[in-house]
Enzyme design. Sequence first.
Site, mmCIF file in Angstrom:
data_model
loop_
_atom_site.group_PDB
_atom_site.id
_atom_site.type_symbol
_atom_site.label_atom_id
_atom_site.label_comp_id
_atom_site.label_asym_id
_atom_site.label_seq_id
_atom_site.Cartn_x
_atom_site.Cartn_y
_atom_site.Cartn_z
ATOM 1 N N HIS A 155 57.760 22.274 27.456
ATOM 2 C CA HIS A 155 57.328 20.891 27.758
ATOM 3 C C HIS A 155 56.161 20.836 28.735
ATOM 4 O O HIS A 155 55.559 19.783 28.922
ATOM 5 C CB HIS A 155 58.500 20.040 28.243
ATOM 6 C CG HIS A 155 58.977 20.312 29.638
ATOM 7 N ND1 HIS A 155 58.834 19.406 30.653
ATOM 8 C CD2 HIS A 155 59.603 21.379 30.188
ATOM 9 C CE1 HIS A 155 59.356 19.896 31.772
ATOM 10 N NE2 HIS A 155 59.831 21.092 31.514
ATOM 11 N N CYS A 207 61.970 13.913 47.192
ATOM 12 C CA CYS A 207 62.674 12.805 47.830
ATOM 13 C C CYS A 207 64.119 12.805 47.360
ATOM 14 O O CYS A 207 64.379 12.725 46.171
ATOM 15 C CB CYS A 207 61.997 11.504 47.409
ATOM 16 S SG CYS A 207 62.713 10.057 48.148
HETATM 17 N N1 PLP Z 1 58.077 26.958 37.356
HETATM 18 C C1 PLP Z 1 57.134 26.072 37.679
HETATM 19 C C2 PLP Z 1 55.881 26.537 38.364
HETATM 20 C C3 PLP Z 1 57.309 24.722 37.397
HETATM 21 O O1 PLP Z 1 56.360 23.833 37.746
HETATM 22 C C4 PLP Z 1 58.505 24.311 36.761
HETATM 23 C C5 PLP Z 1 58.757 22.877 36.496
HETATM 24 O O2 PLP Z 1 58.210 22.004 37.136
HETATM 25 C C6 PLP Z 1 59.450 25.283 36.406
HETATM 26 C C7 PLP Z 1 59.202 26.592 36.729
HETATM 27 C C8 PLP Z 1 60.696 24.919 35.685
HETATM 28 O O3 PLP Z 1 60.416 24.705 34.321
HETATM 29 P P1 PLP Z 1 61.416 23.872 33.382
HETATM 30 O O4 PLP Z 1 61.225 22.432 33.703
HETATM 31 O O5 PLP Z 1 60.992 24.211 31.991
HETATM 32 O O6 PLP Z 1 62.794 24.353 33.677
#
Ligand code: PLP
Length: 368
Positions: A190, A308
């Site tokens: 996503h 938050c």
């Molecule tokens: N790693 C980073 C750098 C992210 O920005 C995010 C989500 O914001 C994740 C891991 C986690 O990914 P997921 O939402 O697919 O679990």
Amino acid sequence: MHYLDANASEPLRPEARSALLQALDATGNPSSVHRSGRTARRWLEDARESLAGRFGGRPGDLIFTSGGTEADALALHALGAGRRLIVSAVEHDAIRSVVGTGRDVEVLRVDETGVADLDQLETLLRDGPPALVCLMLANNETGTIQPIADAAALCRHRGALLHVDAVQAAGRMNVDIAALGAHALALSSHKLGGPTGAGALLLAADAPQIAALIVGGGQERGRRGGTPPVGVIAGFAAAACAAQECTGLAALRDAAEHAAVACGAIVCGAGAERLPNTTSLALPGVRADAQVMALDIAGIAVSAGAACSSGKVAASHVLTAMGLGALAGQAIRVSLPWNATLADIDAFIAAYQRMADRLRSTLVPHAA
Ligand code: PLP
């Protein structure tokens, strides 16, 4: 609504929607031997081949997961077993959550632009037992890009493994596991315009064999149990193919930054190499949540660099690690999606100027 929160989730790409819907219509479990199962299996393996190739790896080294968080957790579990951990101070909570769990963890500091201190990494690697190093490719709040190839060379020289969270970088810049020299990459559907619900851990050809975190029916060659969501995975692969480097967004991002700076904002991470779609804008003295709410009312979706929970604003650990002090609770993240337009940026600039004028006028001036 002008959606400028792509780093939370990208809008679904049309190619991903179409692949998702087609694959959803293919009834069957990829583990079944009958024709329906074989059709589902074909969708799964085609997606695996295309994703592995897109990120410079081999299909057999790509393990599907439920998302980026699980890919990071699998890396920590499987590659970190029996090793001490070195994690950068600006990692996502999916990695940072190991700090304080009782495991042997050292935190790698960053400079004021968010770039990891490779001299400290070298010292830590020289002095201790074998490590797993976790260093993200691009930061989710500031977009700061880490010198992964240099870190990988240090790690390999000292017998350490390097796991790279490429969740925000994939689809926005060139990501190739072999060129980076990493042992593993975390990816998330996503975040690159695919549907929510799939991710992957891509291993390097010379990464060690790994043990499953979720055990089950032997799926993913015994490395991740559970029936894979074939439709979502087909959408993930189609999105990754469609996602190009987003350099075209830099001009729009820069226009937003210049306008915000003219209103008194500070660009966190300015000076570092950054993702072209991301900016972190701190407005001195104005709480991040107040900014997010004011912009939301004006029809602009952005997020706080600060988390938050239960009404309490926590300062961003990323900006705190960069030494930004109080500004760490006063920054918003603006992240342009793949389909951002000039109209989105014009609307953001107008709303930001109104918001900054109004909120800053309520500040009590400091005594001289
Ligand atoms: N790693 C980073 C750098 C992210 O920005 C995010 C989500 O914001 C994740 C891991 C986690 O990914 P997921 O939402 O697919 O679990």
